[in-house]
Design a protein around this motif. Structure first.
Motif, PDB file in Angstrom:
ATOM      1  N   ARG A   4      17.009  -0.468  -7.870  1.00 37.73           N
ATOM      2  CA  ARG A   4      16.787  -1.770  -8.176  1.00 37.73           C
ATOM      3  C   ARG A   4      16.099  -1.868  -9.643  1.00 37.73           C
ATOM      4  N   HIS A   5      15.071  -0.878  -9.700  1.00 41.80           N
ATOM      5  CA  HIS A   5      14.081  -0.915 -10.796  1.00 41.80           C
ATOM      6  C   HIS A   5      14.961  -0.779 -11.998  1.00 41.80           C
ATOM      7  N   LEU A 557       3.689 -13.657   0.817  1.00 39.89           N
ATOM      8  CA  LEU A 557       4.029 -12.631   1.807  1.00 39.89           C
ATOM      9  C   LEU A 557       5.277 -11.819   1.746  1.00 39.89           C
ATOM     10  N   GLU A 558       6.324 -12.627   0.862  1.00 43.74           N
ATOM     11  CA  GLU A 558       7.681 -12.011   1.070  1.00 43.74           C
ATOM     12  C   GLU A 558       7.830 -10.978  -0.147  1.00 43.74           C
ATOM     13  N   LYS A 559       7.062 -11.447  -1.296  1.00 42.25           N
ATOM     14  CA  LYS A 559       7.125 -10.465  -2.406  1.00 42.25           C
ATOM     15  C   LYS A 559       6.099  -9.517  -2.740  1.00 42.25           C
ATOM     16  N   GLY A 560       5.056  -9.797  -1.830  1.00 41.60           N
ATOM     17  CA  GLY A 560       3.733  -8.786  -1.930  1.00 41.60           C
ATOM     18  C   GLY A 560       3.016  -9.303  -3.204  1.00 41.60           C
TER      19      GLY A 560
ATOM     20  N   PRO B  93       3.986 -11.482  10.134  1.00 44.13           N
ATOM     21  CA  PRO B  93       3.930 -11.223   8.506  1.00 44.13           C
ATOM     22  C   PRO B  93       2.493 -11.386   8.305  1.00 44.13           C
ATOM     23  N   HIS B  97      -0.116  -8.921   6.206  1.00 41.80           N
ATOM     24  CA  HIS B  97      -0.652  -9.240   5.195  1.00 41.80           C
ATOM     25  C   HIS B  97      -2.213  -8.911   5.145  1.00 41.80           C
ATOM     26  N   SER B 328       1.730  -2.863  -2.122  1.00 39.75           N
ATOM     27  CA  SER B 328       1.980  -4.156  -1.520  1.00 39.75           C
ATOM     28  C   SER B 328       3.340  -4.071  -1.365  1.00 39.75           C
ATOM     29  N   ALA B 329       3.807  -5.112  -0.589  1.00 35.64           N
ATOM     30  CA  ALA B 329       5.362  -5.374  -0.181  1.00 35.64           C
ATOM     31  C   ALA B 329       5.445  -6.480   0.501  1.00 35.64           C
ATOM     32  N   ASN B 330       6.577  -6.650   0.792  1.00 40.24           N
ATOM     33  CA  ASN B 330       7.219  -7.788   1.505  1.00 40.24           C
ATOM     34  C   ASN B 330       6.838  -7.816   3.057  1.00 40.24           C
ATOM     35  N   VAL B 331       5.896  -8.492   3.363  1.00 34.84           N
ATOM     36  CA  VAL B 331       5.312  -8.328   4.834  1.00 34.84           C
ATOM     37  C   VAL B 331       6.133  -8.648   5.915  1.00 34.84           C
ATOM     38  N   ARG B 332       7.148  -9.224   5.384  1.00 33.47           N
ATOM     39  CA  ARG B 332       8.086  -9.719   6.598  1.00 33.47           C
ATOM     40  C   ARG B 332       9.054  -8.397   7.036  1.00 33.47           C
ATOM     41  N   ASP B 379      13.058  -1.697  -1.620  1.00 35.52           N
ATOM     42  CA  ASP B 379      12.676  -2.921  -1.762  1.00 35.52           C
ATOM     43  C   ASP B 379      11.961  -3.277  -3.165  1.00 35.52           C
ATOM     44  N   GLU B 380      12.710  -3.914  -4.036  1.00 32.57           N
ATOM     45  CA  GLU B 380      11.878  -4.119  -5.265  1.00 32.57           C
ATOM     46  C   GLU B 380      10.628  -4.771  -5.094  1.00 32.57           C
ATOM     47  N   ASN B 381      10.285  -5.502  -3.781  1.00 30.93           N
ATOM     48  CA  ASN B 381       8.930  -6.024  -3.697  1.00 30.93           C
ATOM     49  C   ASN B 381       7.926  -4.929  -3.523  1.00 30.93           C
ATOM     50  N   THR B 382       8.269  -3.774  -3.158  1.00 27.10           N
ATOM     51  CA  THR B 382       7.291  -2.774  -2.634  1.00 27.10           C
ATOM     52  C   THR B 382       6.898  -2.146  -4.244  1.00 27.10           C
TER      53      THR B 382
END
Lengths: 611, 454, 412
Positions: A4-5, A557-560, B93, B97, B328-332, B379-382
């Motif tokens: 994805r990056h 929360l969802e995107k950190g 979640p 966090h 850091s990441a999507n905690v869900r 996951d791109e949020n990680t």
């Protein structure tokens, strides 16, 4: 495979190059293609170069004009003024892309805007060929010399890169009728005079070169196809871009049939309700075409396909009405309307025809739902008694709520929404529906009580001669003052009647508002349409803004994200929403099926206002 | 050779670890401490810890950090937002966090321990606010007064609802809570009789939940005399808790669970080994901080009898992977993955909490662990240090393939990387310094049997 | 032990580890996926129980229909199934017309039914009654485990090892599977058994997992061998998914998908003893006819296909299927063309081992208790039969009493 990056980086690079292309094309008018470099004896257009087996075709005939408008567009100034846009430009990946671009400029010689302008100034088209299953991009340069330089530079740069990484030469070159063609991976490309083509099928490439070189016009060219010509005429000449799909050809190809079959709604009643009639038309119509136009005020997309009422089976009569003559009532608007939908749909008809429309599994589920709904509606049959009491029309209104005078303000603020229908027999049904509504609320109260959820209080209000049955959540007894309430406090389900109309609203104020609005004669619907939707993006922005705190928390929360990152992203979203005013969608049916979609921008002349 | 507690000297075990030639204080030992007394720590923290003395690091773990207010404010805001949805499922979640970002990881880790001890499931309680309040109660006393925690739990609405004890009438004393408070919370089986259960149940009559709040209903309270564990008096509920905690079995019971959770999964420690810890708990009036501190400072804790002698729980696996690399990441995604791997926080499987140890591992969960890590890394949020893994490795000058692999191993693994495995991972890292590739190395390391241990 | 084992191959090592059933403390032996059911000759080993729970309270009277009984038609003026549409079993009883699949199984001698199963003092709450069926205990007793969980606990010593039972589905795990010493996984889909991202990943992970370790402690050794068997199982499942016959014959329903997965897992020779799946939606208070027919069609079609699939895989003989609901529905239909919560209902059993047919008298509709069918068989008698005669386990302790078995299994 890209991660994805990497995909994101690639998308960003493309984005920069896209902006570059737009800028470059803005100058294209200055040096229009002369056609003098063309071999052959007649003036060719892209459809002249393509075979008539092309099933999908899209063209921007005059990129220069489109790009000039895009560049001088009021939106651009708005976007550039946004801090988020500036942040995006400072991204290191973009810096890297810019460096690559500079290298490209040095290789070709000259400013990249001018380079791109000269290379594609004569128009571009994309086509998918049914026979070879090839995809091709055909373009015409306004300056063939520059086009050649671009080609050479691309090849040179890729070769150098491969050499540095110790990889083999990525290009293979061949000659076809004196035209040099190159291949790298799956892509084949060639330059012939002022024309260039990029494709993944060499056969398709050869056909195009043939048509560029041959003296005579090929009779099997796309330009000569009757369906194509009809499609062209239907799309009209005004657009900045237009497209054509040869539905009949797609249908008759084995794989195409499968694809069209896959586009079915047998397992999805919601999709059937929204799209069923459109899909039925696509099963019969010979072709479809579309056009796109961009002005300073709006972007317009129009899709068209020939239609005939006899194509629609009885099972789908619910969608267009008998003889495709069903018309949606006029849109309803109340203050702070976020979205309003009005459609002709005989939902009861669809429910009762479910056996023909849906597969066994879905019908089993519907039967189960029918059983549950009948429980909810105290034994009344949902399809016949409830839906059947309504005229075949569907109206939905979604509006922002005013929380100022509420006893409890919910922490998450949802919009209010309402369903509006017209009763076939108002006298008998009003009382019946009131009773059903009351027992429904009672039933929900029993369920909530079992789950320890707040209870609703039933009430009745009269507003003039209009009676409104209301239900509202009782504030919790030990609630602290000023404490925000649970999500339930967005709702106060209410049932109102106005003339023949029945209104089921998620809040009492919206029910009242609609009853009042509907008591006055509505302006007649402008054109008979099957479905009309209007969304006010300023209102959408306003309700998102009211929930900004929640949205930021959700992002964290969802995107950190950190709070700063989340706030910045929200600001970006709002900056983007600021650019738009409204979206209008209209589906109309006559000799053609027409789907219009207009996006109206928020120009400086029309600043957000609270009408 | 199988491990046997009988060969371990209790006095040696709990005496203070002092760095020596064969047991030096280094990054590996610092990592071990930060992993067990938290959820693992990032490269900077580990490096700083290795430069301090073990005692200084442990002091730091127990100290209230001077700068936790911004985090706490943030967390309160988030909990408000999460509770506003009215869905108890969103609490998990939120806790992830906290576990991921709290400046007091030991307190979070201990809170997770007590959540397993005083297991209560939102599936039954069905109220986010009540679960949240119980969580706050556990966090408040996590490193402190066990008596206060049991007293609090005895009147905690979530717990009473969970144990079907929301009403408790004089004529029909509800034995559920009375049984659990002795069997699962304070004493353990065999340290009380059925008679005691019935008597303690009488002490808790009149303890009710009304409108989601605890209420003492004096009319329903049985004020008569009761005989609990051999002692007779007109005990109240509070008295009963106090009396139960006076039993010598009580500090032993808690010490055993602490050792199982913080030191070694199996087998359970024998009484002789636990006695010094139990004595400390008794002397500290059942305040757990001192005993915990003694555990972390002990020779046993830093010995081979403790290192890699625990199976990582799903939470430790996921949060540990991220915290070790400033992630850091999507905690869900984290909460969901942990749920699938068998540890749904706020929803333990039964009143007994999670079994832990080998029970975490089976074919489904092992493949699930690999797939969860894959999903997390795709996951791109990680992100790592708010950016890419490559950037992080470069920042610490560890992006050269063999250094990168060794660096990850120090941060992530409790045992040395087998040399054959190391060679394979270095070969993988040599494919180049792209984010995808580095993440692939990380994925591969996270699927190693070694990484499943802490 | 590590030194010697490293010299042997991985497979030999695993087999030897399996042979020595010494490591049983704390959650048991290393997973024995490739034990190949080594001791399958001994009766009871390798046998599988599949439970299909019908959630919501299935209307037993309209499933197993006393079609000649005038009382039936009197009680069900709108919902009674016309005699000519009933799939007749004998001159008194027949199946609902949607039960073609099940009727086929009966003809093949692979289906049995116990007509009126329940318990004393029937509870009409879905949750409470389901908990009673799951735990065999009333609310007043502490309910920490379920009847299957207790069986698994007791069977652990005999080496059921890894994945003793599997709950397949997104729902909350049924209390029946709760055990004291082990944890049953709930798995939403078979994808959980596959290493995501292709062969490259699989081979690399396998190589890394199987690389020799210099010193493997007890736990590390356990995780390493568990990982090896997990990878092998995932490969085997993929092969089954690719090559195994029969999976095509299923109707496209949720339950069929689940049972197809169960069949594949059984075919992959997992050591799992119990599979548990659910079908929800039987709470038909109104407009029952179509909904109930749809549910029964799903149930019957899936079970029929399941046994065809198992036969193709060559594993049908190992499988007994049990299907039940938390209660039946009231005999008299309500005013909404539905039925309300009732008491006793039929319990269904399928598999080559059953003694086909109806085991017990059809309910006498003239002798109702408070308008409900009273039970003639206690549900724990059904459990006792399965435990004693299928799973070869003494049932008394697991069920909290002695219950007389029913003869719905053929004597070997």
């Amino acid at each position: 495979m890209m991660t994805r990056h990497e995909r994101r980086a690639a998308i960003r690079t493309l984005f920069v190059m896209g902006i570059g292309a737009i800028v470059a094309a803005a100058h294209a008018d200055r040096c229009r293609a002369s056609g003098a470099d063309d071999p052959g004896s007649f003036a060719r257009s892209a459809p002249d170069l393509l075979p008539d087996t092309v099933v999908l075709y899209a063209e921007i005939p005059s990129p220069a004009a489109l790009v000039a408008r895009a560049l001088n567009h009021p939106l651009r100034a708005r976007l550039e003024a946004s801090p988020d846009y500036q942040t995006a430009l400072a991204n290191p990946r973009l810096t890297a892309a810019r460096a690559a671009l500079t290298l490209f400029e040095i290789q070709v010689g000259g400013d990249w805007r001018e380079i791109l302008n000269a290379a594609v100034g004569g128009g571009i088209a994309v086509a998918v060929d049914g026979k070879t299953r090839g995809v091709v991009l055909v373009g015409r340069a306004s300056d063939p010399a520059v086009l050649k330089k671009v080609r050479n530079a691309v090849i040179r740069m890729a070769r150098q890169d491969a050499k540095q990484k110790g990889r083999p030469d990525p290009f293979q070159s061949t000659d076809y009728r004196g035209i040099e063609a190159h291949q790298a991976g799956n892509a084949r490309f060639a330059v012939a005079g002022s024309w260039f083509a990029v494709t993944n099928q060499s056969e398709l490439g050869k056909e195009i070169i043939d048509r560029v070189l041959d003296e005579e016009r090929h009779s099997s060219s796309l330009a000569m196809s009757t369906r194509f010509q009809e499609g062209r005429a239907l799309a009209g000449a005004e657009g900045d871009a237009w497209a054509f799909a040869d539905i009949e050809a797609i249908r008759s190809a084995g794989e195409g049939t499968k694809r069209l079959e896959a586009l079915n709604t047998q397992a999805n009643p919601a999709a059937e309700l929204i799209l069923g009639g459109v899909l039925a038309t696509l099963r019969k119509t010979p072709f479809a075409s579309g056009s796109f136009a961009l002005t300073d005020e709006r972007a317009q997309l129009r899709l068209l396909a020939p239609h005939d009422a006899s194509w629609i089976g009885e099972d789908r009569e619910f969608f267009f009405g008998p003889g495709s003559g069903g018309a949606a009532p006029a849109l309803i608007a109340v203050p702070n309307t976020i979205a309003s939908l009005s459609a002709y749909r005989d939902i009861s008809g669809m429910w009762l025809r479910a056996g023909d429309l849906f597969d066994q599994r879905t019908n089993d589920k519907l039967a189960e739902a029918d059983s549950n709904l009948a429980t909810l509606f105290s034994g009344r049959d949902f399809g016949e008694d409830i839906l059947g009491a309504l005229r075949p029309e569907l109206q939905i209104v979604v509006a922002r709520q005013d929380f100022t005078d509420r006893e409890v303000t919910p922490a998450i603020r949802l919009p209010a929404f309402a369903l509006v229908g017209e009763l076939k027999e108002p006298e008998t049904m009003q009382r019946e529906l009131r009773r059903i509504f009351q027992s429904l609320i009672g039933f929900l109260n029993v369920l909530s009580a079992m789950n320890g959820q707040p209870q609703m209080d039933l009430g009745e209000e009269t507003d003039g001669d209009r009676r409104i049955v209301t239900a509202s959540f009782l504030p919790e007894v030990d609630r602290k003052k000023g404490e925000e309430g649970k999500i339930q406090f967005n709702f106060a389900p209410s049932l109102a009647f106005s003339g023949n109309r029945v209104i089921l609203a998620s809040t009492t104020p919206l029910a009242k508002q609609l009853a009042e609005t509907l008591s006055r004669p509505l302006p007649p619907a402008s054109d008979p349409s099957n479905t009309v939707i209007r969304a006010d993006l300023r209102e959408l922005r306003a309700i998102l803004d009211e929930n900004r705190r929640q949205l930021i928390a959700q992002n964290m929360l969802e995107k950190g994200q950190t709070r700063e990152e989340a706030e910045k992203e929200m600001a970006g979203l709002f900056a983007l929403l600021d650019a738009f005013q409204s979206v209008d969608v209209r589906l109309a049916v006559g000799p053609q099926l027409t789907l219009d979609m207009n996006v109206t921008y928020q120009t400086d002349a029309a600043k957000p206002s609270n009408e | 050779m199988a491990f046997d507690w009988q060969t371990i000297d209790p006095e040696w075990s709990w005496s203070e670890y002092a760095p020596r030639g064969e047991a030096p204080w280094n990054a590996e030992r610092a990592s071990h401490l930060l992993r067990r007394a938290g959820f693992a720590a990032g490269p900077d923290t580990v490096r700083r810890a290795a430069e301090l003395s073990p005692k200084e690091v442990i002091d730091g773990l127990f100290a209230d950090p001077p700068d936790d207010e911004p985090f706490e404010r943030e967390s309160r805001d988030l909990s408000g937002a999460v509770l506003a949805t009215g869905d108890a499922k969103n609490l998990a979640p939120w806790w992830f966090h906290r576990m991921l970002h709290s400046p007091q990881p030991l307190r979070e880790k201990a809170t997770l321990f007590w959540h397993g001890h005083f297991a209560t499931s939102a599936d039954k309680v069905n109220d986010g606010q009540l679960m949240f309040e119980q969580n706050a109660l556990l966090r408040e006393h996590a490193l402190g007064d066990f008596t206060a925690m049991v007293q609090g739990i005895s009147r905690d609405p979530a717990m009473l609802i969970y144990l079907d004890s929301a009403t408790n009438r004089k004529s029909h004393p509800n034995e559920n809570y009375a049984r659990e408070v002795m069997e699962l919370f304070c004493l353990g089986e065999g340290n009380y009789t059925e008679q005691d259960v019935r008597q303690v149940a009488r002490c808790f009559t009149g303890w009710e939940v009304r409108r989601k709040k605890f209420r003492f209903n004096a009319y329903q309270f049985d004020s008569g005399e009761k005989t609990i564990l051999g002692e007779t008096a007109a005990f109240t509920g509070e008295d009963a808790v106090r009396r139960i905690l006076e039993e010598p079995a009580s500090p032993r019971f808690i010490a055993r669970k602490l050792v199982r959770f913080f030191v070694r999964d199996e087998p359970d420690a024998p009484d002789t080994l636990l006695e010094p810890l139990a004595e400390q708990l008794r002397n500290d009036n059942m305040r757990v901080g001192g005993a915990l501190r003694r555990i972390f400072a002990s020779r046993l804790f830093f010995s081979a009898h403790a290192a890699a002698q625990k199976v990582r729980s799903p939470v430790e696996l996921l949060v540990g992977l991220l915290r070790a690399l400033d992630g850091s990441a999507n905690v869900r995604v984290l909460a969901d993955a942990s749920d699938q791997l068998g540890q749904a926080v706020f929803r333990p499987p039964s009143v007994k909490g999670w079994d832990g140890g080998r029970a975490w591992i089976n074919s489904a969960t092992l493949l699930g662990r690999a797939n969860s890590v894959r999903r997390l890394l795709n996951d791109e949020n990680t992100r790592f240090g708010r950016g890419g893994l490559v950037e992080l490795a470069r920042r610490f000058d560890q992006s050269e393939p063999s250094r990168f692999v060794r660096w990850l191993a120090t941060l992530l693994l409790a045992v040395p990387l087998p040399s054959d495995v190391e060679r394979q991972l270095v070969r993988l890292a040599e494919r180049g310094e792209q984010e995808t590739n580095f993440r692939e190395v990380l994925y591969s390391m996270a699927t190693l049997p070694e990484f499943q241990l802490a | 032990m590590s030194g010697r084992c490293r010299m042997t191959t991985r497979r030999e090592f695993l087999q030897s580890a399996l042979a020595s059933s010494a490591v049983v403390s704390m959650g048991g032996a290393a997973p024995s996926l490739f034990g190949k059911l080594a001791s399958a000759e001994t009766r009871g080993d390798g046998r599988v129980l599949v439970v299909v729970q019908l959630t919501g309270g299935n209307d037993g009277l309209n499933t197993l229909i006393p079609f000649r009984d005038p009382e039936y038609r009197k009680a069900r003026p709108k919902l009674a199934i016309p005699s000519d549409r009933v799939l007749k079993i004998d001159e008194a009883l027949g199946f609902h017309p949607s039960l073609g699949g099940v009727a086929g199984l009966l003809e093949e001698g692979r289906f049995a039914v116990v007509p009126a199963v329940g318990y004393d003092g029937p509870n009409r709450s879905h949750f409470e009654s389901m908990d009673i069926w799951h735990t065999c205990m009333r609310k007043t007793a502490p309910r920490r485990d379920g009847w299957i969980g207790r069986y698994l606990d007791s069977a652990k010593a005999s080496g059921s090892g890894d994945l003793p039972a599997i709950h397949l589905g997104p729902e909350q795990q049924p209390l029946a599977l709760a055990a004291q010493t082990l944890r049953v996984p709930s798995i939403a889909s078979i994808d959980r058994f596959r290493l995501q991202d292709g062969d490259d990943t699989y081979d690399r992970v396998k190589q890394l997992v199987e690389s020799p370790r210099e010193s493997a402690t007890g736990l590390l050794d356990f995780v390493q061998s568990s990982a090896t068997s997990a990878l092998n199982a995932s490969r085997k499942l993929e092969e089954i998914a690719r090559n195994a016959p029969g999976a095509a014959g299923y109707p496209s329903t949720g339950l069929a998908e689940k049972l197809a997965t169960v069949a594949k897992l059984i075919g992959a020779e997992l050591p799992t003893r119990v599979y548990y799946v659910m079908l929800d939606g039987f709470d038909t208070h109104s407009q029952q006819a179509a909904a109930h027919a749809g549910l029964l069609d799903q149930w019957s079609g899936a079970i029929g296909a399941f046994f065809r699939h198992l036969s193709d895989l060559g594993h049908a003989d190992r499988v007994l299927l049990l299907s039940f609901s938390e209660f039946g529905r009231r005999v008299f239909e309500n005013a909404s063309e539905g039925t309300d919560h009732g008491a006793a209902a039929p319990v269904w059993l399928a598999g080559p081992a059953v003694s086909a047919g109806v085991h017990g008298e059809p309910p006498d509709l003239t002798k109702l208790v408070e308008g409900d069918i009273p039970h003639s068989v206690d549900f724990r008698q059904v459990y006792a039969t399965i435990l004693e005669r299928w799973l070869n386990t003494p049932s008394q302790e697991l069920l909290g009493g002695t219950f007389e078995p029913i003869d719905f299994l053929r004597r070997a």
